[in-house]
Scaffold this active site. Structure first.
Site, short mmCIF file in Angstrom:
data_model
loop_
_atom_site.label_atom_id
_atom_site.label_comp_id
_atom_site.label_asym_id
_atom_site.label_seq_id
_atom_site.Cartn_x
_atom_site.Cartn_y
_atom_site.Cartn_z
N ASP A 48 0.46 -1.45 -0.03
CA ASP A 48 -0.35 0.15 -0.39
C ASP A 48 1.17 1.49 -0.28
O ASP A 48 1.86 0.90 0.59
CB ASP A 48 -0.82 0.11 1.33
CG ASP A 48 -1.43 1.43 1.34
OD1 ASP A 48 -2.20 1.40 0.51
OD2 ASP A 48 -1.76 1.37 2.95
N LEU A 49 0.19 2.13 -0.50
CA LEU A 49 0.99 3.53 -0.41
C LEU A 49 0.54 4.46 0.89
O LEU A 49 1.34 4.70 1.79
CB LEU A 49 0.91 4.26 -1.77
CG LEU A 49 1.87 5.84 -1.71
CD1 LEU A 49 3.29 5.37 -1.61
CD2 LEU A 49 0.88 6.33 -3.19
N ASP A 50 -0.35 5.13 1.14
CA ASP A 50 -0.20 5.87 2.51
C ASP A 50 -0.87 5.43 3.34
O ASP A 50 -1.50 4.56 3.35
CB ASP A 50 -1.78 6.80 1.53
CG ASP A 50 -1.52 7.30 0.42
OD1 ASP A 50 -0.98 8.78 0.55
OD2 ASP A 50 -2.52 8.02 -0.41
N ASP A 98 -1.90 -0.49 6.35
CA ASP A 98 -1.40 -0.23 7.44
C ASP A 98 -3.41 -0.25 7.88
O ASP A 98 -3.52 -0.22 8.90
CB ASP A 98 -0.88 1.30 7.16
CG ASP A 98 -2.01 2.09 6.44
OD1 ASP A 98 -1.88 3.71 7.47
OD2 ASP A 98 -2.23 1.57 5.48
N LYS A 132 -10.32 -0.90 -2.71
CA LYS A 132 -10.30 -1.58 -1.44
C LYS A 132 -12.04 -1.59 -1.13
O LYS A 132 -11.83 -0.43 -0.66
CB LYS A 132 -8.76 -1.58 -0.80
CG LYS A 132 -7.58 -1.34 -1.76
CD LYS A 132 -6.40 -0.80 -0.70
CE LYS A 132 -5.18 -0.35 -1.16
NZ LYS A 132 -4.18 -0.66 -1.07
N THR A 142 -2.92 1.41 -4.87
CA THR A 142 -3.16 2.59 -3.94
C THR A 142 -4.41 2.73 -4.65
O THR A 142 -4.35 2.37 -5.64
CB THR A 142 -2.16 3.79 -4.11
OG1 THR A 142 -2.52 4.83 -3.25
CG2 THR A 142 -1.93 3.86 -5.52
#
Length: 230
Positions: free
Chosen positions: A17-19, A169, A144, A112
């Site tokens: 994942d990114l953020d 996260d 997601k 993402t």
């Protein structure tokens, strides 16, 4: 909570994942959503907790269920454009640069809810590498917790889902990875449903020299007999 233990997980690809996983963009995201909340007259705190890891227009539809889809899509485009311009304070999370450098010799991808321009802007602002496989919101029909993004990344890498490890996260991302049939490494704090393994942060995740083995230091989560050796 159990004591920290060290384990090894054999995989062939790592999907991230990114953020909130690789970059801290919380302040920038909050500023953009605050501007939208002010414009529509809704308190930000009443819905901001729903925004993490999800397409913006889906959140808008929940907040304003009677609103036409076209308006939400237009507002989402404006919000994304705002976020591309506003990268003040976007930074790499501890361990992110080291982890990505260690993945150079094995298949890896980022999945993402960002659009591709936004994902690239945040990676650049954080000084992180952009992978060859970058799955963004334009490339799937559902965000997601739908598994489509992670399954697409696995296909592009040529790796079966069962041989992929996902680093996430957020609850929506963990649900997506579980639905995709992948191992899930949760970082940054407890989420529901429980991932395969919970780590405090990326510094507790190491790629071993053979390029297919991850060493983890964290709290063991028993989920469906996940094949992690300890």
């Amino acid at each position: 909570m159990q004591n920290k233990r060290t384990g090894e997980l054999r995989v062939r690809a790592v999907l991230l994942d990114l953020d909130g996983t690789l970059v801290d963009s919380h302040a920038a995201v909050r500023r953009s959503w605050q501007r939208w909340a002010d414009a529509v007259g809704i308190p930000l705190e009443s819905f901001f907790h729903r925004t993490h890891g999800r397409p913006g227009h889906e959140v808008m539809a929940e907040v304003l269920p009677e609103r036409p889809l076209a308006e939400n899509l237009a507002d989402n485009r404006a919000l994304l454009a705002d976020e591309i311009e506003d990268t003040d304070g976007v930074r790499a999370l501890p361990g992110a640069a080291r982890l990505l450098a260690s993945l150079a010799e094995m298949p890896w991808a980022i999945v993402t809810a960002c659009t591709e321009p936004l994902a690239r802007a945040r990676l650049a602002a954080a000084g992180l590498a952009t992978p060859e496989v970058l799955v963004t919101s334009e490339q799937t029909d559902a965000g997601k917790p739908d598994p489509a993004g992670y399954l697409l990344a696995a296909r592009r890498l040529g790796v079966e889902p069962a041989w992929c490890a996902v680093v996430e996260d957020a609850s929506a991302g963990v649900r997506a990875a579980i639905a995709a049939g992948m191992h899930v490494i949760g970082v940054g704090g407890p989420v529901e449903p429980a991932p395969t393994w919970e780590l405090a942060g990326l510094d507790d995740l190491e790629v071993l020299p053979d390029g297919v083995l991850l060493r983890l230091v964290g709290s063991r989560v028993h989920r469906d007999g996940a094949p992690i050796s300890t």
